[in-house]
Design a protein around this motif. Structure first.
Motif, PDB file in Angstrom:
ATOM      1  N   HIS A  38      44.722  40.908  36.253  1.00 26.16           N
ATOM      2  CA  HIS A  38      45.650  39.883  36.739  1.00 26.16           C
ATOM      3  C   HIS A  38      45.730  38.747  35.727  1.00 26.16           C
ATOM      4  CE1 HIS A  38      44.781  42.146  40.398  1.00 26.16           C
ATOM      5  NE2 HIS A  38      45.903  41.668  40.885  1.00 26.16           N
ATOM      6  N   HIS A  43      47.919  34.692  40.630  1.00 28.35           N
ATOM      7  CA  HIS A  43      48.285  36.115  40.653  1.00 28.35           C
ATOM      8  C   HIS A  43      47.297  36.923  41.497  1.00 28.35           C
ATOM      9  CE1 HIS A  43      49.526  39.910  38.150  1.00 28.35           C
ATOM     10  NE2 HIS A  43      50.027  39.906  39.379  1.00 28.35           N
ATOM     11  N   GLY A  99      48.531  44.028  37.657  1.00 25.54           N
ATOM     12  CA  GLY A  99      48.448  43.470  39.010  1.00 25.54           C
ATOM     13  C   GLY A  99      48.443  44.549  40.082  1.00 25.54           C
TER      14      GLY A  99
END
Length: 235
Positions: A38, A43, A99
């Motif tokens: 990330h 995030h 992510g």
């Protein structure tokens, strides 16, 4: 993913991109590693909360099946992202997609569509919860080039709508593929094979007796009517 993130923020920098770089050989490793990396606190937190909640729901409602969905969905959504990420008609350069949002979309779409397909009341109630809490996620699958007003940054990078779309498509696919595995809509007893209820036998016997009495009564009325016709003809 939190362990890796804590290593990152404590100075253990990783060299290069461990995310998906679409249609490149080096970007293939991102199929395995991209959900673990990330870009910043915003995030990882924005992914961790829905990921924990949706994983809990999936495990609660589907048990072991949820592990198969997460594991194979992780791989398949990454492969789809590798194929469709940064389409040439929108982006000239392929970027690095990282992510766990693809897994979030995977679980959200799987849970939602599984409840709809199975038509089981408890699962449909969960589907309603998903649409109420995460219905706005649909906009995360729209390219920002098409709707600039949706432009959003997570950490230091723009959101990966391709990753979201990949997870969503995979979730729908697994919802249909595994529709006959796990909890199902309860079938009425009378539709089940080899169903037997002694009360039905009693009702059938009562119906037959009633029909027999009715027929005997009608027959007696007809006999009486015939006798009266004969008497009137003799007179």
């Amino acid at each position: 993913m939190w362990v890796i993130f804590l290593f990152q923020i404590n100075g253990y920098e990783t060299n290069g991109c461990y995310g998906v770089i679409p249609r490149t050989f080096v970007g293939l490793k991102g199929i395995l590693f991209s959900p673990l990396f990330h870009s910043g606190w915003k995030h990882i937190i924005s992914n961790s909360i829905p990921l924990a909640f949706l994983s809990f729901l999936a495990l609660l409602m589907y048990g072991r099946l949820a592990y198969y969905v997460i594991f194979f969905g992780w791989i398949i959504s990454g492969m789809i992202l590798w194929l469709i990420g940064n389409p040439p008609f929108l982006d000239e350069i392929a970027s690095c997609h990282i992510g766990a949002s693809s897994i979030v979309y995977l679980l959200a779409s799987f849970i939602f569509f599984s409840g709809i397909i199975r038509k089981e009341r408890g699962l449909m109630a969960i589907s309603l919860v998903i649409i109420l809490l995460y219905g706005g996620m649909i906009w995360g699958m729209v390219p920002q080039e098409i709707l600039p007003q949706l432009k959003s940054d997570v950490g230091n990078n723009p959101i990966s709508w391709e990753g979201h779309l990949s997870g969503f498509i995979t979730g729908v696919f697994f919802a249909y593929l595994f529709r006959r595995i796990g909890p199902q809509k309860e079938q009425p007893k009378w539709e089940q094979e080899n169903y037997y209820d002694p009360r039905e036998e009693q009702l059938w016997q009562m119906y037959q007796e009633h029909e027999q009495l009715k027929n005997e009564y009608i027959e007696s009325l007809e006999n009486n009517h015939n006798i009266e016709d004969k008497d009137s003809s003799h007179s």
